[in-house]
Scaffold this active site. Structure first.
Site, mmCIF file in Angstrom:
data_model
loop_
_atom_site.group_PDB
_atom_site.id
_atom_site.type_symbol
_atom_site.label_atom_id
_atom_site.label_comp_id
_atom_site.label_asym_id
_atom_site.label_seq_id
_atom_site.Cartn_x
_atom_site.Cartn_y
_atom_site.Cartn_z
ATOM 1 N N ASP A 133 0.993 -0.850 0.232
ATOM 2 C CA ASP A 133 -0.110 -0.310 0.100
ATOM 3 C C ASP A 133 0.631 1.100 -0.427
ATOM 4 O O ASP A 133 2.083 0.911 0.639
ATOM 5 C CB ASP A 133 -0.744 -0.196 1.207
ATOM 6 C CG ASP A 133 -1.630 0.937 1.152
ATOM 7 O OD1 ASP A 133 -2.881 0.817 0.094
ATOM 8 O OD2 ASP A 133 -2.141 1.827 2.164
ATOM 9 N N TYR B 272 2.773 5.062 0.944
ATOM 10 C CA TYR B 272 2.770 5.804 2.245
ATOM 11 C C TYR B 272 1.547 7.212 1.991
ATOM 12 O O TYR B 272 1.394 7.473 1.450
ATOM 13 C CB TYR B 272 3.995 6.796 2.035
ATOM 14 C CG TYR B 272 5.093 5.456 2.051
ATOM 15 C CD1 TYR B 272 4.959 4.692 2.933
ATOM 16 C CD2 TYR B 272 6.260 5.276 1.125
ATOM 17 C CE1 TYR B 272 6.436 4.355 3.713
ATOM 18 C CE2 TYR B 272 7.100 4.184 1.560
ATOM 19 C CZ TYR B 272 7.702 4.123 2.122
ATOM 20 O OH TYR B 272 8.678 2.756 2.825
ATOM 21 N N PHE C 25 8.572 1.565 -1.078
ATOM 22 C CA PHE C 25 9.270 1.778 -0.524
ATOM 23 C C PHE C 25 10.125 2.784 -0.404
ATOM 24 O O PHE C 25 10.921 3.634 0.323
ATOM 25 C CB PHE C 25 10.217 0.279 -0.506
ATOM 26 C CG PHE C 25 9.817 -1.506 -0.082
ATOM 27 C CD1 PHE C 25 9.718 -0.808 1.302
ATOM 28 C CD2 PHE C 25 9.271 -1.787 -0.929
ATOM 29 C CE1 PHE C 25 8.972 -2.566 1.688
ATOM 30 C CE2 PHE C 25 8.712 -3.280 -0.132
ATOM 31 C CZ PHE C 25 8.807 -3.176 0.855
ATOM 32 N N HIS D 164 9.338 -9.490 6.318
ATOM 33 C CA HIS D 164 9.462 -8.021 5.136
ATOM 34 C C HIS D 164 10.097 -7.256 5.941
ATOM 35 O O HIS D 164 10.686 -7.432 6.952
ATOM 36 C CB HIS D 164 7.783 -7.684 5.653
ATOM 37 C CG HIS D 164 7.199 -6.320 4.780
ATOM 38 N ND1 HIS D 164 7.934 -4.938 5.512
ATOM 39 C CD2 HIS D 164 6.884 -6.025 4.253
ATOM 40 C CE1 HIS D 164 7.058 -4.016 5.077
ATOM 41 N NE2 HIS D 164 6.701 -4.411 3.709
#
Length: 298
Positions: free
Chosen positions: A139, A141, A152, A262
């Protein structure tokens, strides 16, 4: 007895021969019945006039133009050309039109990240045929000035979020000469063929997962599917259960898949630190005869 016959037989009528109807006559009778029921509707229609044929042609052409215009209105102008051509089939599907309408309405009512011109930045930085590595996120930010279309990654001068800081820590151990770049913008990787793809491409400000299950997942699944079927020797870096599920259909005989935890603070110590995915990726690219990624070029 008269001869071999009884007298009574002379007064009994001989049985009549049973008439049988040939298949041809039966078929003719059936056809006649049909004509009778339809009151002559089986008669051939009179041929259309040239004027009527031209009218039909014009109506069909107008309908096709209307459909093309409606479909084109849902194709984002920000899409890179090679991605637009390769994924053309997705833009004609009802779900995509509904998705684009939903996002447009959301932008009227509230703040949505990333800005419209950056939603598809991942298609602008690299030709679809030049992708070498795929990193899957979840998703965008949802804070101000963070998301800009690459998973990222954050825009300068926003400080790198915790997950990205952990990625940098692993890089510093894994890649000789890597040092923290002082920002969180991963555009330098994207330009080299690293696809940084979130499963969902938009989000409401300060509301994580607010655009989940609206159609983005189907679209990004189609992106992964196209890469899986049309390219060879890609390296997929699947971090965490969500990315691993999304990449579960990748052809392991055709591509390379690296999986681990993760990099978020909650799970980074479960396998991400020490995974050496970045050096492993370059090793796999070399075996495939492809240029390696300069992870320091940020």
């Amino acid at each position: 007895m008269i001869g071999q016959k009884s007298l009574l037989s002379f007064f009994t009528a001989a049985p009549g021969k049973k008439r049988s109807r040939s298949p041809e006559s039966a078929a003719e009778a059936t056809e006649a019945a049909k004509r009778s029921r339809t009151n002559g509707s089986s008669l051939p229609s009179p041929p259309l006039s040239p004027e009527q044929l031209e009218l039909i042609r014009k109506k069909k052409e107008a309908a096709l133009q209307k459909l093309a215009a409606r479909t084109a209105s849902y194709i984002p102008a920000e899409l890179g050309q090679s991605w637009r051509v390769s994924l053309a089939g997705e833009f004609t599907k009802p779900y995509f039109a509904q998705l684009m309408t939903f996002v447009a309405e959301e932008r009227k009512r509230c703040t949505v990240y990333p800005p419209q011109h950056q939603v598809f930045s991942w298609t602008q930085l690299c030709d679809i045929h030049d992708v070498k590595v795929v990193i899957l996120g979840q998703d965008p930010y949802h804070g101000p000035n963070q998301a800009h279309g690459l998973c990222f990654s954050v825009q300068r001068p926003v400080p790198p979020p915790p997950s990205l800081e952990n990625i940098y820590k692993e890089l510093a151990v894994d890649i000789e000469g890597f040092s923290h770049p002082g920002h969180g913008d991963l555009t330098g990787w994207a330009k080299q063929g690293v696809l940084l793809l979130n499963a969902v491409l938009t989000v409401r400000a300060h509301q994580a997962n607010s655009h989940r299950e609206r159609g983005w997942e189907q679209f990004t699944d189609a992106v992964v599917s196209w890469l899986n079927k049309n390219l060879d020797g890609l390296v997929f870096m699947l971090w965490g259960a969500y990315a691993q599920k999304k990449g579960s259909s990748i052809d392991r005989k055709r591509h390379h898949v690296l999986q681990t935890a993760h990099p978020s603070p909650l799970s980074v110590h479960r396998g991400f630190f020490g995974c050496k995915h970045f050096s492993k990726t370059n090793g796999l690219l070399r075996k495939s005869g492809k240029p390696v990624i300069d992870w320091k070029a940020l």
